[in-house]
Design an enzyme around this catalytic site. Structure first.
Site, PDB file in Angstrom:
ATOM      1  N   LYS A  15      -2.081 -19.054 -20.169  1.00  0.00           N
ATOM      2  CA  LYS A  15      -2.347 -18.649 -21.864  1.00  0.00           C
ATOM      3  C   LYS A  15      -3.186 -18.491 -22.359  1.00  0.00           C
ATOM      4  O   LYS A  15      -3.874 -19.077 -22.298  1.00  0.00           O
ATOM      5  CB  LYS A  15      -1.539 -19.254 -22.619  1.00  0.00           C
ATOM      6  CG  LYS A  15      -0.341 -19.405 -21.828  1.00  0.00           C
ATOM      7  CD  LYS A  15       1.116 -19.088 -21.753  1.00  0.00           C
ATOM      8  CE  LYS A  15       2.398 -19.535 -21.371  1.00  0.00           C
ATOM      9  NZ  LYS A  15       2.922 -18.510 -21.202  1.00  0.00           N
ATOM     10  N   LYS A  25     -15.292   0.134  15.621  1.00  0.00           N
ATOM     11  CA  LYS A  25     -13.923  -0.882  15.126  1.00  0.00           C
ATOM     12  C   LYS A  25     -12.808  -0.347  16.685  1.00  0.00           C
ATOM     13  O   LYS A  25     -12.608  -1.393  16.936  1.00  0.00           O
ATOM     14  CB  LYS A  25     -12.545   0.589  14.580  1.00  0.00           C
ATOM     15  CG  LYS A  25     -10.957  -0.311  14.731  1.00  0.00           C
ATOM     16  CD  LYS A  25     -10.041   0.306  13.030  1.00  0.00           C
ATOM     17  CE  LYS A  25      -9.100  -0.834  13.127  1.00  0.00           C
ATOM     18  NZ  LYS A  25      -8.319   0.036  11.668  1.00  0.00           N
ATOM     19  N   PHE A  67      -4.585   2.586  14.693  1.00  0.00           N
ATOM     20  CA  PHE A  67      -4.921   4.155  13.893  1.00  0.00           C
ATOM     21  C   PHE A  67      -6.099   3.413  12.503  1.00  0.00           C
ATOM     22  O   PHE A  67      -6.615   2.287  12.153  1.00  0.00           O
ATOM     23  CB  PHE A  67      -3.853   4.209  12.635  1.00  0.00           C
ATOM     24  CG  PHE A  67      -2.924   5.282  13.244  1.00  0.00           C
ATOM     25  CD1 PHE A  67      -3.133   6.503  12.376  1.00  0.00           C
ATOM     26  CD2 PHE A  67      -2.215   5.353  14.529  1.00  0.00           C
ATOM     27  CE1 PHE A  67      -2.513   7.393  13.520  1.00  0.00           C
ATOM     28  CE2 PHE A  67      -2.028   5.969  15.011  1.00  0.00           C
ATOM     29  CZ  PHE A  67      -0.976   7.064  14.498  1.00  0.00           C
ATOM     30  N   ASP A  71      -3.676  -5.754   3.403  1.00  0.00           N
ATOM     31  CA  ASP A  71      -4.630  -6.780   4.079  1.00  0.00           C
ATOM     32  C   ASP A  71      -4.882  -7.308   3.071  1.00  0.00           C
ATOM     33  O   ASP A  71      -5.573  -8.582   3.701  1.00  0.00           O
ATOM     34  CB  ASP A  71      -5.807  -6.293   3.383  1.00  0.00           C
ATOM     35  CG  ASP A  71      -6.208  -4.835   3.999  1.00  0.00           C
ATOM     36  OD1 ASP A  71      -5.660  -4.526   5.834  1.00  0.00           O
ATOM     37  OD2 ASP A  71      -6.791  -3.399   3.554  1.00  0.00           O
ATOM     38  N   ASN A 125       0.848  -1.261   0.178  1.00  0.00           N
ATOM     39  CA  ASN A 125      -0.102   0.021  -0.153  1.00  0.00           C
ATOM     40  C   ASN A 125       0.862   0.852   0.059  1.00  0.00           C
ATOM     41  O   ASN A 125       2.253   1.074   0.317  1.00  0.00           O
ATOM     42  CB  ASN A 125      -0.622  -0.028   1.077  1.00  0.00           C
ATOM     43  CG  ASN A 125      -0.192  -0.444   2.071  1.00  0.00           C
ATOM     44  OD1 ASN A 125       0.769   0.538   2.591  1.00  0.00           O
ATOM     45  ND2 ASN A 125      -0.628  -0.851   3.059  1.00  0.00           N
ATOM     46  N   LYS A 145     -12.028  -4.138  18.493  1.00  0.00           N
ATOM     47  CA  LYS A 145     -11.245  -4.305  18.494  1.00  0.00           C
ATOM     48  C   LYS A 145     -10.290  -4.388  20.046  1.00  0.00           C
ATOM     49  O   LYS A 145      -9.401  -4.972  20.562  1.00  0.00           O
ATOM     50  CB  LYS A 145      -9.753  -3.776  18.007  1.00  0.00           C
ATOM     51  CG  LYS A 145     -10.424  -3.664  15.881  1.00  0.00           C
ATOM     52  CD  LYS A 145     -10.408  -4.493  15.203  1.00  0.00           C
ATOM     53  CE  LYS A 145     -10.590  -3.934  13.791  1.00  0.00           C
ATOM     54  NZ  LYS A 145     -10.063  -5.316  12.761  1.00  0.00           N
TER      55      LYS A 145
END
Length: 397
Positions: free
Chosen positions: A288, A337, A323, A278, A209, A341
């Site tokens: 091919k 979050k 973050f 991620d 990223n 978390k």
């Protein structure tokens, strides 16, 4: 940044003395009051007038110089000083200070100072490696003085080895580490993850990223200056590693996760600022289409959620900060979050705002905790880091 602080720069006889002119200028630009004391030998390498022009202070050489505002110069300066840096420190000056000899303005001032003393040796390799010099350096450490070990390389005399004075930026960081901030994180161990991980597709391609590591590195550096012992687990970054910080390189998300698992238990504060890729390639095959053309098809699987794992394994007394980078519903998604978390704080920034996000030197963030939100204006990433760490320190009181 250093307004109200006083630094004494002690310069001894070495060709590296010229570097201290730049250091003095850097300190003055940070609004620091700088006093330079030179040995007589040092004046053979750089003129005292150079330092006087840069600091707007008289450069002292002679202990008995009467053209000076204080009656007892070395005592007056010793009372004012917040930190003393001896750089370059010759073998002669190191030997004098280590054995309590004060026979000139520099050594008498150092002996009279009760503040922190930092010594940066610079000399010929054979001199530096001489057992007597090494014994004197160990003696300085024993008395609580900090030693900034010299770099290795080609010396002015032509020899190659240890003895080069470290760059001015390293000397400046050593001073800032001592006097820039109150030591609000003293005794704390801080773990910071930063930078972008890379997931290899094949020997020449990878998934990653846009993270440059600037924000995470700023957090590690500011935590160090606030007195913390800092461990930085870093992916790919576009900025140099901060000084006085232990660093562990982690190329992939798996490597970063393993490093976090290995070291998180002993840490008081964990800041997960890394932008982890991620997804990781699971299988790669080539189909091919035409004789000369090919299409790469990649099967992906999600990487381990490091922040979630840390929340599930958080020890009592640990502070966990993550973050959140959102392009929409920033606050709502960040609050979700925080709970999901099991974090203590989420730092939310909107990638759509000018001055925030990847690759810039500023950031605009909102600190989200269970006690509410605190929005910060656009600041440098170092200022953001300092404010973030201050909030964490308050919450841990």
């Amino acid at each position: 940044m250093l307004k109200g602080k006083t630094v004494i720069l002690g310069v001894s006889g070495s060709i590296a003395a010229y570097k201290i002119a730049n250091l003095a200028s850097m300190l003055v630009k940070l609004q620091c009051e700088v006093h330079v004391i030179m040995t007589k030998n040092a004046t053979n390498f750089i003129n005292p007038i150079t330092f006087e022009a840069l600091t707007n202070q008289k450069c002292l050489v002679d202990t008995f110089d009467r053209n000076f505002q204080y009656h007892v110069g070395h005592i007056a300066l010793a009372h004012k000083a917040d930190v003393v840096l001896l750089a370059p420190a010759s073998a002669n000056v190191i030997g004098k200070v280590a054995n309590g000899i004060g026979d000139d303005m520099l050594t008498t001032t150092v002996l009279a100072c009760k503040c922190k003393k930092i010594i940066a040796p610079a000399m010929n390799t054979n001199m530096y490696e001489n057992p007597i010099v090494q014994d004197n350096i160990e003696k300085l450490k024993k008395y609580g003085m900090e030693i900034i070990s010299p770099d290795s390389g080609r010396l002015a005399c032509g020899d190659v080895g240890a003895g080069k004075l470290v760059p001015e930026e390293v000397l400046l960081e050593g001073i800032l580490r001592e006097i820039q901030y109150p030591k609000t994180l003293s005794g704390k161990k801080v773990l910071v993850t930063a930078g972008a991980t890379r997931e290899s597709i094949d020997p020449v391609r990878f998934i990653t990223n846009y993270s440059t590591g600037k924000m995470g590195y700023a957090i590690a550096k500011e935590a160090m200056k606030k007195g913390a012992e800092v461990l930085l687990i870093t992916g790919n970054a576009s900025v140099p590693l901060p000084h006085y910080v232990e660093a562990i390189k982690a190329e992939s998300a798996r490597e970063m996760f393993q490093a976090v698992k290995d070291y998180y238990e002993d840490c008081h504060i964990i800041v997960k600022a890394a932008a982890v890729a991620d997804y990781t390639p699971e299988t790669v095959k080539e189909e091919k289409i035409k004789k000369a053309d090919g299409l790469m098809s990649i099967s992906l699987k999600r990487t381990r959620d490091i922040l979630k794992w840390l929340g599930e394994h958080k020890r009592q007394g640990q502070f966990l900060c993550g973050f959140s980078m959102e392009t929409e519903n920033m606050l709502e998604n960040s609050r979700i979050k925080l709970e999901k978390k099991n974090a203590d704080m989420i730092v939310a920034n909107n990638l759509k705002m000018q001055g925030a996000g990847f690759g810039v030197d500023t950031n605009i963030i909102t600190l989200i905790t269970r006690n509410g939100d605190k929005e910060l204006p656009c600041m440098s990433k170092e200022e953001v880091a300092a404010n973030l760490l201050d909030e964490i320190a308050k919450m841990m009181e």
